[in-house]
Design a protein around this motif. Sequence first.
Motif, PDB file in Angstrom:
ATOM      1  N   MET A 192       0.838  -1.206   0.000  1.00 50.22           N
ATOM      2  CA  MET A 192       0.000   0.000   0.000  1.00 50.22           C
ATOM      3  C   MET A 192       0.868   1.249   0.000  1.00 50.22           C
ATOM      4  SD  MET A 192      -2.986  -1.059   2.664  1.00 50.22           S
ATOM      5  CE  MET A 192      -3.254   0.682   2.988  1.00 50.22           C
ATOM      6  N   THR A 193       0.597   2.131  -0.920  1.00 49.10           N
ATOM      7  CA  THR A 193       1.334   3.390  -0.982  1.00 49.10           C
ATOM      8  C   THR A 193       0.366   4.536  -0.736  1.00 49.10           C
ATOM      9  OG1 THR A 193       0.996   3.531  -3.349  1.00 49.10           O
ATOM     10  CG2 THR A 193       3.015   2.464  -2.613  1.00 49.10           C
ATOM     11  N   LYS A 194       0.854   5.543  -0.026  1.00 51.94           N
ATOM     12  CA  LYS A 194       0.000   6.700   0.233  1.00 51.94           C
ATOM     13  C   LYS A 194      -0.189   7.504  -1.051  1.00 51.94           C
ATOM     14  CE  LYS A 194       1.137   7.352   5.094  1.00 51.94           C
ATOM     15  NZ  LYS A 194       1.664   8.283   6.102  1.00 51.94           N
ATOM     16  N   PRO A 195      -1.378   8.035  -1.268  1.00 51.99           N
ATOM     17  CA  PRO A 195      -1.585   8.863  -2.471  1.00 51.99           C
ATOM     18  C   PRO A 195      -0.721  10.113  -2.424  1.00 51.99           C
ATOM     19  CG  PRO A 195      -3.459   9.025  -0.980  1.00 51.99           C
ATOM     20  CD  PRO A 195      -2.559   7.919  -0.464  1.00 51.99           C
ATOM     21  N   ARG A 196      -0.262  10.502  -3.597  1.00 52.44           N
ATOM     22  CA  ARG A 196       0.634  11.652  -3.675  1.00 52.44           C
ATOM     23  C   ARG A 196      -0.074  12.929  -3.233  1.00 52.44           C
ATOM     24  NH1 ARG A 196       5.401  13.064  -5.828  1.00 52.44           N
ATOM     25  NH2 ARG A 196       5.630  15.127  -6.745  1.00 52.44           N
ATOM     26  N   SER A 197      -1.377  13.015  -3.465  1.00 50.13           N
ATOM     27  CA  SER A 197      -2.115  14.226  -3.102  1.00 50.13           C
ATOM     28  C   SER A 197      -2.105  14.433  -1.592  1.00 50.13           C
ATOM     29  CB  SER A 197      -3.552  14.146  -3.606  1.00 50.13           C
ATOM     30  OG  SER A 197      -4.180  13.013  -3.028  1.00 50.13           O
ATOM     31  N   TYR A 198      -2.072  13.338  -0.822  1.00 46.56           N
ATOM     32  CA  TYR A 198      -2.066  13.468   0.634  1.00 46.56           C
ATOM     33  C   TYR A 198      -0.787  14.155   1.102  1.00 46.56           C
ATOM     34  CZ  TYR A 198      -1.873  12.195   5.550  1.00 46.56           C
ATOM     35  OH  TYR A 198      -1.773  12.240   6.911  1.00 46.56           O
ATOM     36  N   SER A 199       0.362  13.721   0.580  1.00 48.29           N
ATOM     37  CA  SER A 199       1.624  14.337   0.995  1.00 48.29           C
ATOM     38  C   SER A 199       1.700  15.782   0.517  1.00 48.29           C
ATOM     39  CB  SER A 199       2.805  13.536   0.444  1.00 48.29           C
ATOM     40  OG  SER A 199       2.729  13.480  -0.968  1.00 48.29           O
ATOM     41  N   THR A 200       1.137  16.056  -0.658  1.00 48.24           N
ATOM     42  CA  THR A 200       1.155  17.421  -1.178  1.00 48.24           C
ATOM     43  C   THR A 200       0.309  18.338  -0.299  1.00 48.24           C
ATOM     44  OG1 THR A 200       1.405  16.558  -3.416  1.00 48.24           O
ATOM     45  CG2 THR A 200       0.708  18.852  -3.200  1.00 48.24           C
ATOM     46  N   VAL A 201      -0.874  17.875   0.088  1.00 48.02           N
ATOM     47  CA  VAL A 201      -1.747  18.688   0.948  1.00 48.02           C
ATOM     48  C   VAL A 201      -1.084  18.917   2.292  1.00 48.02           C
ATOM     49  CG1 VAL A 201      -3.919  18.663   2.226  1.00 48.02           C
ATOM     50  CG2 VAL A 201      -3.873  18.006  -0.195  1.00 48.02           C
ATOM     51  N   THR A 202      -0.453  17.883   2.837  1.00 47.73           N
ATOM     52  CA  THR A 202       0.233  18.028   4.121  1.00 47.73           C
ATOM     53  C   THR A 202       1.357  19.047   4.019  1.00 47.73           C
ATOM     54  OG1 THR A 202      -0.253  15.716   4.603  1.00 47.73           O
ATOM     55  CG2 THR A 202       1.419  16.783   5.952  1.00 47.73           C
ATOM     56  N   MET A 203       2.118  19.006   2.919  1.00 46.93           N
ATOM     57  CA  MET A 203       3.216  19.945   2.742  1.00 46.93           C
ATOM     58  C   MET A 203       2.701  21.371   2.613  1.00 46.93           C
ATOM     59  SD  MET A 203       6.177  20.011  -0.173  1.00 46.93           S
ATOM     60  CE  MET A 203       6.116  18.233  -0.263  1.00 46.93           C
ATOM     61  N   VAL A 204       1.606  21.548   1.865  1.00 45.63           N
ATOM     62  CA  VAL A 204       1.040  22.895   1.690  1.00 45.63           C
ATOM     63  C   VAL A 204       0.547  23.439   3.021  1.00 45.63           C
ATOM     64  CG1 VAL A 204      -0.886  24.173   0.660  1.00 45.63           C
ATOM     65  CG2 VAL A 204       0.478  22.588  -0.732  1.00 45.63           C
ATOM     66  N   ILE A 205      -0.131  22.600   3.800  1.00 42.03           N
ATOM     67  CA  ILE A 205      -0.622  23.046   5.108  1.00 42.03           C
ATOM     68  C   ILE A 205       0.551  23.428   6.007  1.00 42.03           C
ATOM     69  CG2 ILE A 205      -1.758  22.258   7.226  1.00 42.03           C
ATOM     70  CD1 ILE A 205      -3.617  20.610   5.464  1.00 42.03           C
ATOM     71  N   TYR A 206       1.627  22.628   5.982  1.00 43.43           N
ATOM     72  CA  TYR A 206       2.789  22.937   6.804  1.00 43.43           C
ATOM     73  C   TYR A 206       3.439  24.239   6.355  1.00 43.43           C
ATOM     74  CZ  TYR A 206       7.405  22.652   8.875  1.00 43.43           C
ATOM     75  OH  TYR A 206       8.554  22.938   9.545  1.00 43.43           O
ATOM     76  N   LEU A 207       3.536  24.448   5.038  1.00 43.97           N
ATOM     77  CA  LEU A 207       4.130  25.689   4.527  1.00 43.97           C
ATOM     78  C   LEU A 207       3.309  26.898   4.938  1.00 43.97           C
ATOM     79  CD1 LEU A 207       5.305  24.672   0.954  1.00 43.97           C
ATOM     80  CD2 LEU A 207       6.727  25.363   2.892  1.00 43.97           C
ATOM     81  N   ILE A 208       1.979  26.803   4.821  1.00 43.62           N
ATOM     82  CA  ILE A 208       1.122  27.926   5.208  1.00 43.62           C
ATOM     83  C   ILE A 208       1.248  28.201   6.698  1.00 43.62           C
ATOM     84  CG2 ILE A 208      -1.284  28.653   5.439  1.00 43.62           C
ATOM     85  CD1 ILE A 208      -1.860  27.146   2.846  1.00 43.62           C
ATOM     86  N   TYR A 209       1.311  27.136   7.497  1.00 47.23           N
ATOM     87  CA  TYR A 209       1.433  27.309   8.945  1.00 47.23           C
ATOM     88  C   TYR A 209       2.756  27.970   9.304  1.00 47.23           C
ATOM     89  CZ  TYR A 209       2.144  26.041  13.824  1.00 47.23           C
ATOM     90  OH  TYR A 209       2.413  26.076  15.156  1.00 47.23           O
TER      91      TYR A 209
END
Length: 46
Positions: free
Chosen positions: A1-18
């Motif tokens: 099982m691999t995590k969807p790429r969109s999940y890591s992208t959303v997490t990175m964007v949220i971290y950058l905004i924070y």
Amino acid sequence: MTKPRSYSTVTMVIYLIYSMSKWISTCSELWPNIGIPHIVALLLGR
């Protein structure tokens, strides 16, 4: 099982905004004469 790429992208964007919001609040505390609008204008100008 691999995590969807969109999940890591959303997490990175949220971290950058924070982190950027914390950085902007820190800068606005250090330089109240500059303020947030000038910093946002500099960031958007890049």
